[in-house]
Design an enzyme around this catalytic site. Structure first.
Site, PDB file in Angstrom:
ATOM      1  N   GLY A   6      -6.175  -6.806  -3.453  1.00 14.88           N
ATOM      2  CA  GLY A   6      -6.249  -7.829  -2.596  1.00 14.88           C
ATOM      3  C   GLY A   6      -7.708  -8.248  -2.257  1.00 14.88           C
ATOM      4  O   GLY A   6      -8.618  -7.385  -2.422  1.00 14.88           O
ATOM      5  N   GLN A  65     -14.192 -10.709   3.704  1.00 10.06           N
ATOM      6  CA  GLN A  65     -14.896 -10.025   2.620  1.00 10.06           C
ATOM      7  C   GLN A  65     -16.137 -10.471   2.010  1.00 10.06           C
ATOM      8  O   GLN A  65     -16.769  -9.878   1.553  1.00 10.06           O
ATOM      9  CB  GLN A  65     -13.789  -9.140   1.983  1.00 10.06           C
ATOM     10  CG  GLN A  65     -13.178  -8.366   2.766  1.00 10.06           C
ATOM     11  CD  GLN A  65     -11.942  -7.610   1.876  1.00 10.06           C
ATOM     12  OE1 GLN A  65     -11.096  -8.151   1.638  1.00 10.06           O
ATOM     13  NE2 GLN A  65     -12.561  -6.263   1.425  1.00 10.06           N
ATOM     14  N   GLU A  79      -4.720  -7.300   4.315  1.00 10.22           N
ATOM     15  CA  GLU A  79      -5.713  -8.370   4.124  1.00 10.22           C
ATOM     16  C   GLU A  79      -5.354  -9.368   5.543  1.00 10.22           C
ATOM     17  O   GLU A  79      -6.391 -10.054   5.864  1.00 10.22           O
ATOM     18  CB  GLU A  79      -5.156  -9.356   3.030  1.00 10.22           C
ATOM     19  CG  GLU A  79      -5.131  -8.529   1.687  1.00 10.22           C
ATOM     20  CD  GLU A  79      -6.519  -7.655   1.175  1.00 10.22           C
ATOM     21  OE1 GLU A  79      -7.443  -8.256   1.870  1.00 10.22           O
ATOM     22  OE2 GLU A  79      -6.403  -6.655   0.721  1.00 10.22           O
ATOM     23  N   HIS A 107      -7.823  -8.110   8.061  1.00 12.13           N
ATOM     24  CA  HIS A 107      -9.214  -8.636   7.730  1.00 12.13           C
ATOM     25  C   HIS A 107      -9.662  -9.906   8.456  1.00 12.13           C
ATOM     26  O   HIS A 107     -10.498 -10.206   8.976  1.00 12.13           O
ATOM     27  CB  HIS A 107      -9.329  -8.940   6.320  1.00 12.13           C
ATOM     28  CG  HIS A 107      -9.871  -7.544   5.416  1.00 12.13           C
ATOM     29  ND1 HIS A 107     -10.994  -6.707   5.830  1.00 12.13           N
ATOM     30  CD2 HIS A 107      -9.099  -6.830   4.498  1.00 12.13           C
ATOM     31  CE1 HIS A 107     -10.992  -5.685   5.015  1.00 12.13           C
ATOM     32  NE2 HIS A 107      -9.992  -5.648   4.183  1.00 12.13           N
TER      33      HIS A 107
HETATM   34  O1  K1U Z   1      -8.837  -5.795   0.939  1.00 15.47           O
HETATM   35  C1  K1U Z   1      -9.358  -5.017   0.082  1.00 15.47           C
HETATM   36  O2  K1U Z   1     -10.438  -4.608   0.438  1.00 15.47           O
HETATM   37  C2  K1U Z   1      -8.824  -4.747  -1.079  1.00 15.47           C
HETATM   38  C3  K1U Z   1      -7.706  -3.486  -1.206  1.00 15.47           C
HETATM   39  C4  K1U Z   1      -6.504  -3.727  -0.797  1.00 15.47           C
HETATM   40  C5  K1U Z   1      -5.509  -2.553  -0.631  1.00 15.47           C
HETATM   41  C6  K1U Z   1      -5.393  -1.369  -1.388  1.00 15.47           C
HETATM   42  C7  K1U Z   1      -4.372  -0.356  -1.207  1.00 15.47           C
HETATM   43  C8  K1U Z   1      -3.900  -0.443   0.031  1.00 15.47           C
HETATM   44  C9  K1U Z   1      -4.146  -1.230   0.833  1.00 15.47           C
HETATM   45  C10 K1U Z   1      -4.856  -2.545   0.607  1.00 15.47           C
HETATM   46  C11 K1U Z   1      -8.017  -2.994  -2.632  1.00 15.47           C
HETATM   47  O3  K1U Z   1      -7.835  -3.335  -3.556  1.00 15.47           O
HETATM   48  S1  K1U Z   1      -9.012  -1.232  -2.669  1.00 15.47           S
HETATM   49  C12 K1U Z   1      -8.549  -0.639  -4.234  1.00 15.47           C
HETATM   50  C13 K1U Z   1      -7.412   0.111  -4.437  1.00 15.47           C
HETATM   51  O4  K1U Z   1      -7.385   1.001  -3.316  1.00 15.47           O
HETATM   52  C14 K1U Z   1      -6.377   0.055  -5.410  1.00 15.47           C
HETATM   53  C15 K1U Z   1      -6.726  -0.485  -6.592  1.00 15.47           C
HETATM   54  C16 K1U Z   1      -5.656  -0.669  -7.488  1.00 15.47           C
HETATM   55  C17 K1U Z   1      -4.436  -0.150  -7.425  1.00 15.47           C
HETATM   56  C18 K1U Z   1      -4.152   0.605  -6.044  1.00 15.47           C
HETATM   57  C19 K1U Z   1      -5.170   0.478  -5.124  1.00 15.47           C
HETATM   58 ZN    ZN Z   2      -9.900  -4.359   2.794  1.00 14.44          ZN
END
Ligand code: K1U
Ligand code: ZN
Length: 173
Positions: free
Chosen positions: A46, A51, A137, A140
């Site tokens: 996401g 961001q 999101e 955010h």
């Molecule tokens: O908002 C962001 O910074 C993106 C975030 C979204 C998110 C991840 C996990 C739980 C809630 C929201 C990320 O993508 S961080 C990367 C990450 O944790 C992840 C990447 C791939 C698969 C699973 C998690």
């Molecule tokens: Zn985030």
């Protein structure tokens, strides 16, 4: 399309409430496309416009790396119109808080109304990781980070760690 730089906490721009878009015009559609490319490049599931330093209520979500057959979602002005009473505790990460993870309690399921990239109003019901990611999101867009759900002590420790890492990175650049 372009890969945009992602702001890292404690950047004050991450704490500002983003403004609604009037419609999904060409400029917002380009922002959505750039955000999808940026999210994929960063291996995220996401990304929210604040961001990447844009104070607009725009998010993108793509859980295809964790759930087969899912398509990227681009949402302008997303609103939670219903949330379940049942809650789930799940680990969250954030591209603006690199290498930091914590469990957050949120409604298990949500119904969300939004404007898609074709400027059509849509509604979806989400559960599991999709529900968690959309709620994260939307937070955010309201200037809220997942560390804001933690104790003040734990939040301070995480932010201090990130400040140190950024100072070190700046010093060696
Ligand atoms: O908002 C962001 O910074 C993106 C975030 C979204 C998110 C991840 C996990 C739980 C809630 C929201 C990320 O993508 S961080 C990367 C990450 O944790 C992840 C990447 C791939 C698969 C699973 C998690
Ligand atoms: Zn985030």
């Amino acid at each position: 399309m372009a890969i945009l730089p992602i702001l890292i906490a404690p950047n004050p721009r991450l704490k500002i409430r983003a403004k609604k878009v009037k419609s999904v015009d060409e400029e917002t559609a380009k922002l959505m496309a750039d955000m999808v490319e940026t999210m994929k490049d960063a291996n995220g599931i996401g990304l929210a416009a604040p961001q990447v330093g844009v104070s607009k209520r725009v998010i993108v979500v793509d859980i295809s790396s964790v759930k087969e057959n899912s398509q990227p979602l681009c949402m302008a002005n997303p609103e939670i119109i219903w949330a379940s009473e049942e809650e789930d505790l799940r680990e969250e990460g954030c591209l603006s808080l690199p290498e930091q993870f914590a469990e957050v309690l949120r409604p298990s399921r949500v119904k969300v109304r939004y404007i898609d990239k074709q400027n059509e109003i849509r509604e979806i019901e989400a559960q599991g990781i999709l529900s968690v990611c959309i709620q994260h999101e939307i937070d955010h867009l309201d200037g809220k980070l997942f560390v804001d759900y933690l104790s003040a002590l734990r939040r301070k420790m995480i932010i201090r760690k990130l400040q140190k890492t950024q100072k070190l990175a700046g010093a060696s650049a």
